[in-house]
Scaffold this active site. Structure first.
Site, PDB file in Angstrom:
ATOM      1  N   SER A   1       0.883  -1.174   0.000  1.00 26.37           N
ATOM      2  CA  SER A   1       0.000   0.000   0.000  1.00 26.37           C
ATOM      3  C   SER A   1       0.913   1.213   0.000  1.00 26.37           C
ATOM      4  O   SER A   1       2.104   1.093   0.327  1.00 26.37           O
ATOM      5  CB  SER A   1      -0.849  -0.021   1.281  1.00 26.37           C
ATOM      6  OG  SER A   1      -1.366   1.253   1.592  1.00 26.37           O
TER       7      SER A   1
ATOM      8  N   TYR B   1      -1.987  -1.359  10.429  1.00 22.07           N
ATOM      9  CA  TYR B   1      -2.027  -1.541   8.974  1.00 22.07           C
ATOM     10  C   TYR B   1      -0.700  -1.099   8.345  1.00 22.07           C
ATOM     11  O   TYR B   1      -0.111  -1.799   7.512  1.00 22.07           O
ATOM     12  CB  TYR B   1      -3.201  -0.728   8.419  1.00 22.07           C
ATOM     13  CG  TYR B   1      -3.478  -0.912   6.946  1.00 22.07           C
ATOM     14  CD1 TYR B   1      -4.322  -1.936   6.502  1.00 22.07           C
ATOM     15  CD2 TYR B   1      -2.925  -0.061   5.988  1.00 22.07           C
ATOM     16  CE1 TYR B   1      -4.598  -2.106   5.147  1.00 22.07           C
ATOM     17  CE2 TYR B   1      -3.190  -0.219   4.637  1.00 22.07           C
ATOM     18  CZ  TYR B   1      -4.032  -1.240   4.217  1.00 22.07           C
ATOM     19  OH  TYR B   1      -4.302  -1.402   2.869  1.00 22.07           O
TER      20      TYR B   1
HETATM   21  N1  LIG Z   1      -8.939  -0.453  -1.147  1.00 19.16           N
HETATM   22  C1  LIG Z   1      -7.903   0.325  -0.949  1.00 19.16           C
HETATM   23  O1  LIG Z   1      -8.015   1.544  -0.914  1.00 19.16           O
HETATM   24  C2  LIG Z   1      -6.525  -0.272  -0.768  1.00 19.16           C
HETATM   25  C3  LIG Z   1      -5.409   0.578  -0.853  1.00 19.16           C
HETATM   26  C4  LIG Z   1      -4.134   0.034  -0.714  1.00 19.16           C
HETATM   27  C5  LIG Z   1      -3.973  -1.313  -0.509  1.00 19.16           C
HETATM   28  N2  LIG Z   1      -5.092  -2.111  -0.412  1.00 19.16           N
HETATM   29  C6  LIG Z   1      -4.880  -3.533  -0.211  1.00 19.16           C
HETATM   30  O2  LIG Z   1      -5.405  -4.237  -1.313  1.00 19.16           O
HETATM   31  C7  LIG Z   1      -5.757  -5.573  -0.929  1.00 19.16           C
HETATM   32  C8  LIG Z   1      -7.141  -5.932  -1.448  1.00 19.16           C
HETATM   33  O3  LIG Z   1      -8.101  -5.136  -0.777  1.00 19.16           O
HETATM   34  P1  LIG Z   1      -9.463  -4.636  -1.500  1.00 19.16           P
HETATM   35  O4  LIG Z   1      -9.327  -3.176  -1.651  1.00 19.16           O
HETATM   36  O5  LIG Z   1      -9.758  -5.464  -2.674  1.00 19.16           O
HETATM   37  O6  LIG Z   1     -10.522  -4.905  -0.311  1.00 19.16           O
HETATM   38  P2  LIG Z   1     -11.740  -5.955  -0.218  1.00 19.16           P
HETATM   39  O7  LIG Z   1     -12.181  -5.913   1.206  1.00 19.16           O
HETATM   40  O8  LIG Z   1     -12.735  -5.694  -1.264  1.00 19.16           O
HETATM   41  O9  LIG Z   1     -11.048  -7.354  -0.553  1.00 19.16           O
HETATM   42  C9  LIG Z   1     -10.190  -8.019   0.330  1.00 19.16           C
HETATM   43  C10 LIG Z   1     -10.479  -9.498   0.204  1.00 19.16           C
HETATM   44  O10 LIG Z   1      -9.582 -10.204   1.095  1.00 19.16           O
HETATM   45  C11 LIG Z   1     -10.333 -11.199   1.764  1.00 19.16           C
HETATM   46  N3  LIG Z   1      -9.732 -11.534   3.050  1.00 19.16           N
HETATM   47  C12 LIG Z   1      -9.617 -10.747   4.149  1.00 19.16           C
HETATM   48  N4  LIG Z   1      -9.070 -11.415   5.158  1.00 19.16           N
HETATM   49  C13 LIG Z   1      -8.811 -12.667   4.687  1.00 19.16           C
HETATM   50  C14 LIG Z   1      -8.237 -13.832   5.275  1.00 19.16           C
HETATM   51  N5  LIG Z   1      -7.832 -13.841   6.567  1.00 19.16           N
HETATM   52  N6  LIG Z   1      -8.098 -14.935   4.510  1.00 19.16           N
HETATM   53  C15 LIG Z   1      -8.515 -14.952   3.224  1.00 19.16           C
HETATM   54  N7  LIG Z   1      -9.095 -13.876   2.620  1.00 19.16           N
HETATM   55  C16 LIG Z   1      -9.232 -12.756   3.350  1.00 19.16           C
HETATM   56  C17 LIG Z   1     -11.696 -10.573   1.956  1.00 19.16           C
HETATM   57  O11 LIG Z   1     -12.704 -11.533   2.251  1.00 19.16           O
HETATM   58  C18 LIG Z   1     -11.896  -9.839   0.634  1.00 19.16           C
HETATM   59  O12 LIG Z   1     -12.529 -10.629  -0.338  1.00 19.16           O
HETATM   60  C19 LIG Z   1      -5.594  -5.614   0.589  1.00 19.16           C
HETATM   61  O13 LIG Z   1      -4.355  -6.208   0.919  1.00 19.16           O
HETATM   62  C20 LIG Z   1      -5.577  -4.140   0.962  1.00 19.16           C
HETATM   63  O14 LIG Z   1      -4.905  -3.905   2.191  1.00 19.16           O
HETATM   64  C21 LIG Z   1      -6.341  -1.622  -0.545  1.00 19.16           C
END
Ligand SMILES: NC(=O)c1ccc[n+]([C@@H]2O[C@H](COP(=O)([O-])OP(=O)(O)OC[C@H]3O[C@@H](n4cnc5c(N)ncnc54)[C@H](O)[C@@H]3O)[C@@H](O)[C@H]2O)c1
Length: 276
Positions: free
Chosen positions: A157, A170
């Site tokens: 991130s 985080y």
């Molecule tokens: N959305 C943002 O703004 C953003 C920004 C930077 C980084 N990220 C990172 O991107 C990645 C994806 O996030 P997203 O934005 O798609 O969010 P999201 O919540 O839509 O998707 C995350 C997915 O991970 C799954 N998950 C969570 N914990 C889990 C576990 N213990 N075991 C298996 N699956 C699990 C969830 O069920 C979900 O389907 C994450 O690592 C997040 O930290 C997101």
């Protein structure tokens, strides 16, 4: 014309929705078969709605609609045996493994580090850092056994290189992912397995774009539209958030042979936010 990852197999965590589903679809569009896992259920401390088994089934349906195969399993990235079983089963069915995308993560409600309780800290470290390591670890024996090299992409991130008040758990986990990537990249290089990190700014998924986040980051604002304006101000390219496919296109590049000599890279996909 063959796809950019034609004939390869990709293991993707957190694939029930959001960026993980988008990565699965984008790689499938370019010819890959998919091994998908997701927890598909609630996680302590996460205040926004989590996906259910139906969401992972929807990802599978959409991959199959692209004429690609998918083996989808409900599994928690904190549970190495479950992850290993899911990957082993996927490889047994699909025949190989070339790509690991360790994407699963949570944005659990935080607090200042002076006040954060140990469970809140630990749950995020366990999923967002240890879970990333365990996901890579589950895939590595298959990448090595294939003898063709491979690509591991870890989701960090912009919080992987800067502080964020109220989200120390985080931020520490996402910084840790960078260290994990650097060490794995060295350890895997002689197997021709490349390891890189993507660093998104806000992405339009339920993790970032939800009522709780609006309230957390801007308790002074009346409605979500105001949050979009405030969010856009963090990104020099002036978008409030990117779409999941914007991250998937970077993942696709790092997963494909187009990046065959790129390893150890921290790739911001951030609309310029790290320039500030
Ligand atoms: N959305 C943002 O703004 C953003 C920004 C930077 C980084 N990220 C990172 O991107 C990645 C994806 O996030 P997203 O934005 O798609 O969010 P999201 O919540 O839509 O998707 C995350 C997915 O991970 C799954 N998950 C969570 N914990 C889990 C576990 N213990 N075991 C298996 N699956 C699990 C969830 O069920 C979900 O389907 C994450 O690592 C997040 O930290 C997101």
């Amino acid at each position: 014309m063959p796809g950019r990852v034609e004939g390869k197999v990709a293991f993707i965590t957190g694939a029930a929705r959001g960026q993980g589903r988008s990565h699965a679809l984008r790689l499938a569009q370019e010819g890959a078969d998919i091994i998908a896992v997701d927890i598909c259920g609630p996680v302590d401390g996460v205040m926004y709605p989590m996906p259910g088994p139906g969401d992972l089934a929807e990802t599978a349906k959409e991959v199959e609609a692209l004429d690609r195969r998918i083996v989808a399993t409900q599994a928690d990235v904190r549970d190495f045996e479950a992850l290993k079983a899911a990957v082993d089963d996927g490889v047994a069915q699909l025949g190989r493994l070339d790509i690991v995308v360790a994407n699963a993560g949570i944005g659990a409600l935080g607090a200042s580090l002076a006040k954060m309780d140990s469970k809140t800290w630990q749950d995020t470290i366990d999923i967002n850092l240890t879970g990333v390591w365990l996901s890579a670890k589950a895939g590595i024996p298959h990448l090595i056994a294939g003898g063709r090299g491979g690509s591991i992409v870890l989701t960090s991130s912009v919080g992987g290189v800067k502080g964020m008040e109220g989200a120390g758990h985080y931020v520490a986990a996402k910084h840790g992912v960078i260290g994990l990537m650097r060490t794995l990249a060295l350890e895997m290089a002689h197997h021709k397995v490349r390891v890189n990190t993507i660093m998104p700014t806000q992405v339009n998924t339920p993790m970032a774009v939800n009522e709780g986040t609006f309230r957390l980051f801007r308790p002074d604002l009346e409605n979500p539209d105001d949050f979009a304006v405030a969010s856009a101000m963090t990104n020099p390219l002036q978008v409030p958030w990117m779409e999941p496919v914007d991250i998937s296109n970077a993942v696709l590049f790092l997963a494909s042979d187009e990046s065959r000599y790129i390893t150890g890279l921290m790739l911001p996909v951030d609309a310029g936010s790290l320039l500030k």
